[in-house]
Design an enzyme around this catalytic site. Structure first.
Site, PDB file in Angstrom:
ATOM      1  N   GLU A   1      25.141  25.407 -14.319  1.00  0.00           N
ATOM      2  CA  GLU A   1      25.350  26.747 -14.887  1.00  0.00           C
ATOM      3  C   GLU A   1      26.840  26.983 -15.143  1.00  0.00           C
ATOM      4  O   GLU A   1      27.228  27.530 -16.176  1.00  0.00           O
ATOM      5  CB  GLU A   1      24.777  27.803 -13.936  1.00  0.00           C
TER       6      GLU A   1
ATOM      7  N   CYS B   1      23.923  34.446  -9.324  1.00  0.00           N
ATOM      8  CA  CYS B   1      23.926  35.146 -10.621  1.00  0.00           C
ATOM      9  C   CYS B   1      22.998  36.353 -10.559  1.00  0.00           C
ATOM     10  O   CYS B   1      21.874  36.242 -10.080  1.00  0.00           O
ATOM     11  CB  CYS B   1      23.447  34.165 -11.689  1.00  0.00           C
TER      12      CYS B   1
ATOM     13  N   HIS C   1      31.045  37.119 -23.024  1.00  0.00           N
ATOM     14  CA  HIS C   1      30.342  36.466 -21.917  1.00  0.00           C
ATOM     15  C   HIS C   1      31.277  35.518 -21.155  1.00  0.00           C
ATOM     16  O   HIS C   1      31.175  35.387 -19.937  1.00  0.00           O
ATOM     17  CB  HIS C   1      29.105  35.740 -22.437  1.00  0.00           C
TER      18      HIS C   1
ATOM     19  N   GLU D   1      16.294  30.964 -14.907  1.00  0.00           N
ATOM     20  CA  GLU D   1      16.244  30.850 -16.372  1.00  0.00           C
ATOM     21  C   GLU D   1      14.825  30.563 -16.848  1.00  0.00           C
ATOM     22  O   GLU D   1      14.034  29.956 -16.124  1.00  0.00           O
ATOM     23  CB  GLU D   1      17.194  29.730 -16.847  1.00  0.00           C
TER      24      GLU D   1
ATOM     25  N   TYR E   1      33.203  34.920 -16.424  1.00  0.00           N
ATOM     26  CA  TYR E   1      33.095  33.828 -15.453  1.00  0.00           C
ATOM     27  C   TYR E   1      34.154  33.841 -14.357  1.00  0.00           C
ATOM     28  O   TYR E   1      33.917  33.325 -13.270  1.00  0.00           O
ATOM     29  CB  TYR E   1      33.006  32.483 -16.188  1.00  0.00           C
TER      30      TYR E   1
ATOM     31  N   CYS F   1      24.390  40.651 -17.087  1.00  0.00           N
ATOM     32  CA  CYS F   1      25.556  40.661 -17.984  1.00  0.00           C
ATOM     33  C   CYS F   1      25.208  40.182 -19.389  1.00  0.00           C
ATOM     34  O   CYS F   1      25.852  40.595 -20.350  1.00  0.00           O
ATOM     35  CB  CYS F   1      26.649  39.755 -17.442  1.00  0.00           C
TER      36      CYS F   1
ATOM     37  N   CYS G   1      32.200  36.894 -11.900  1.00  0.00           N
ATOM     38  CA  CYS G   1      31.047  36.569 -11.050  1.00  0.00           C
ATOM     39  C   CYS G   1      31.284  35.295 -10.248  1.00  0.00           C
ATOM     40  O   CYS G   1      31.012  35.235  -9.053  1.00  0.00           O
ATOM     41  CB  CYS G   1      29.776  36.468 -11.881  1.00  0.00           C
TER      42      CYS G   1
ATOM     43  N   THR H   1      18.649  33.427 -19.082  1.00  0.00           N
ATOM     44  CA  THR H   1      18.936  33.991 -17.753  1.00  0.00           C
ATOM     45  C   THR H   1      18.292  35.377 -17.600  1.00  0.00           C
ATOM     46  O   THR H   1      18.492  36.250 -18.445  1.00  0.00           O
ATOM     47  CB  THR H   1      20.468  34.107 -17.586  1.00  0.00           C
TER      48      THR H   1
HETATM   49 FE1  SF4 Z   1      25.082  35.335 -14.220  1.00  0.00          FE
HETATM   50 FE2  SF4 Z   1      27.726  35.339 -14.188  1.00  0.00          FE
HETATM   51 FE3  SF4 Z   1      26.366  34.943 -16.471  1.00  0.00          FE
HETATM   52 FE4  SF4 Z   1      26.435  37.374 -15.256  1.00  0.00          FE
HETATM   53  S1  SF4 Z   1      28.157  36.261 -16.198  1.00  0.00           S
HETATM   54  S2  SF4 Z   1      24.682  36.373 -16.164  1.00  0.00           S
HETATM   55  S3  SF4 Z   1      26.373  36.766 -13.117  1.00  0.00           S
HETATM   56  S4  SF4 Z   1      26.432  33.594 -14.664  1.00  0.00           S
HETATM   57 FE    FE Z   2      25.160  32.400 -17.392  1.00  0.00          FE
END
Ligand code: SF4
Ligand code: FE
Length: 482
Positions: free
Chosen positions: A442, A98, A291, A256, A295, A102, A298, A189
């Site tokens: 996560e 991660c 958000h 985190e 997923y 974002c 990433c 995060t």
């Molecule tokens: Fe992390 Fe993916 Fe969340 Fe971006 S979208 S903060 S890379 S887990």
């Molecule tokens: Fe996340």
């Protein structure tokens, strides 16, 4: 735009109160437990410097016309939304983890749309304030952190009925020059290496919860803010040799932290919601959808690395061409690409908003994230299956270097075609970290737990329309006799 080096320096300069393993830490850039997360976030700056990636990593600000890092951009079109997903996949492939930036970006996009609607209804000035703040974020190329999740105390009670009123962040004082807020945000995060904390409510709110209907931006070095860095499985490995770390440069998961707001003052200029409780839910949903879109970006990039690692391990073990291994690798690819397909589709099916931005299709975004809570587990299960028992029982780097047992480890951990023991051990550690408890949790809970996703799906599924379709085909339309 900042370079990766400038980003690190800017974080180093912040005078913040960060606690790690019971100690107050002055510099998160070089602390072994936080350094990998800083490196991953820094890559969002470094790749933007690379001409090869500028189309994905940068954008033109609709506010100033200047070139900006895409992580500060307000999506203007479905093309922007698709580029977002592709950029996240690129970064996932390069970091294997991660990169954190974002969350704050999604918070700014959600606020951009929702403050516009609040102003239309209430005649407030939030949109203008936010726009001014955005220009600052874009020009200074800041990393923002999106702070949504409150501790929530007794989940059966709304914020205003909690025995302890601080279980949800709230306004405790109003002054001529701003407000004072108290509470905490959990699971944040990238919090310890962000410049700005973007606070939002965590749930739907009623009239009596008005003090909890607050959105604002707080510099991460504001007086009264305290950060407590969370533990991760095997985090003390970062204090040992590189081999034991698996992904020494970028680590695993986002780093985190708990963020405590101990009576933090926020000037009016940085307040974007204050008491308009009916907009808490739209803000939560808009943020969550942006958000959840991510997923399949990433995590697919991260899955690319994991699939590669599993294939490499099979090659090191001399079984890469066995039919059952090929089947498993193909299945991993299909599971990963399903996530990607969902994220691309919720982006392509986006639509313009009254504020002039572009919003994802929330039903498809929820589906993207709900698939992640299953597919990533399955991808990890297959990676474990292919890797074998050394995943869980390998000796440490110190044993490998030991004069007496080291030579035995080199002899007995050797793979096919003289693949050295060290290569197999390094790869096993990478797979171990990428598929470990923290990474899986996560995938399960980041951007919303499965039940929150199901509630979203139920709300957006339009079952009545589907029933009408069935009725029409079965000849159950009104007036039609059996
Ligand atoms: Fe992390 Fe993916 Fe969340 Fe971006 S979208 S903060 S890379 S887990
Ligand atoms: Fe996340």
């Amino acid at each position: 735009m900042m370079t990766g080096k400038e980003y690190r320096e800017s974080i180093r300069k912040l005078k913040r109160r960060v606690f790690i393993l019971g100690e107050e830490v002055q510099d998160v850039v070089d602390h072994p437990l936080t350094r990998p997360h800083v490196n991953a976030a820094a890559l969002t700056y470094e790749l933007a410097e690379d001409p090869q990636h500028q189309d994905l990593m940068t954008a033109t600000s609709h506010l100033t016309g200047r070139r900006i890092n895409r992580f500060t951009h307000i999506h203007q079109s479905t093309g922007d939304l698709v580029k977002k997903v592709k950029m996240l996949r690129l970064l996932g492939r390069r970091t294997g983890t991660c990169f954190q930036r974002c969350v704050g970006w999604d918070a700014l996009n959600a606020l951009y749309n929702v403050t516009y609607e609040v102003d239309l209804k209430h005649g407030t000035q939030y949109f203008q304030r936010l726009t001014r703040f955005l220009v600052h974020v874009q020009d200074a190329d800041l990393m923002s952190e999106g702070a949504m999740t409150d501790p929530k105390g007794d989940r059966s009670l709304p914020p205003s009925k909690q025995p302890d009123p601080d279980m949800y962040l709230h306004v405790v004082a109003r002054r001529d020059d701003g407000i004072v807020v108290r509470g905490a945000k959990l699971h944040q995060t990238g919090a310890v290496n962000s410049h700005e904390i973007i606070v939002m409510p965590t749930t739907a709110l009623k009239e009596e919860d008005k003090d909890y209907a607050v959105a604002c931006a707080v510099p991460s070095d504001a007086p009264g803010l305290l950060f407590v860095f969370g533990r991760q499985a095997s985090d003390e490995r970062r204090l040992s040799g590189k081999l034991d770390q698996g992904n020494p440069r970028f680590g695993f998961v986002g780093g985190e932290a708990m963020v405590i707001f101990d009576n933090v003052f926020v000037p009016w200029e940085r307040v974007f919601l204050h008491g308009e409780h009916e907009f808490a839910l739209p803000l939560v949903e808009t943020f969550a959808s942006y958000h959840r879109q991510n997923y399949g970006g990433c995590k697919t990039g991260v899955a690319d690395v994991l699939i590669g690692a599993a294939a490499l391990m099979a090659q090191y073990n001399g079984v890469v061409s066995s039919p059952h291994i090929r089947d498993k690798l193909v299945e991993m690819v299909q599971l990963a690409e399903t996530l990607y397909a969902c994220s691309i589709s919720c982006s392509s099916e986006g639509r313009p908003t009254p504020a002039g931005a572009c919003y994802v299709d929330p039903l498809l975004a929820n589906t993207a994230k709900l698939n992640t809570t299953r597919n990533i587990y399955e991808i990890c299960r297959l990676a474990h299956d292919i890797t074998g028992g050394l995943l869980a029982t390998s000796p440490s780097e110190r044993d490998l270097l030991h004069p007496e047992v080291g030579p035995f480890i080199r002899k007995y951990f050797k793979g096919a075609s003289e693949v050295p023991a060290e290569a197999r051990l390094r790869l096993a550690r990478l797979i171990e970290g990428m598929t470990g408890c923290t990474a899986l949790a996560e995938s399960m809970h980041g951007a919303g737990s499965p039940q929150a996703l199901r509630i979203g799906l139920a709300r957006q599924a339009n079952l009545n329309e589907k029933m009408e379709l069935a009725k029409a085909l079965a000849g159950l339309d009104e007036g039609e006799k059996p």
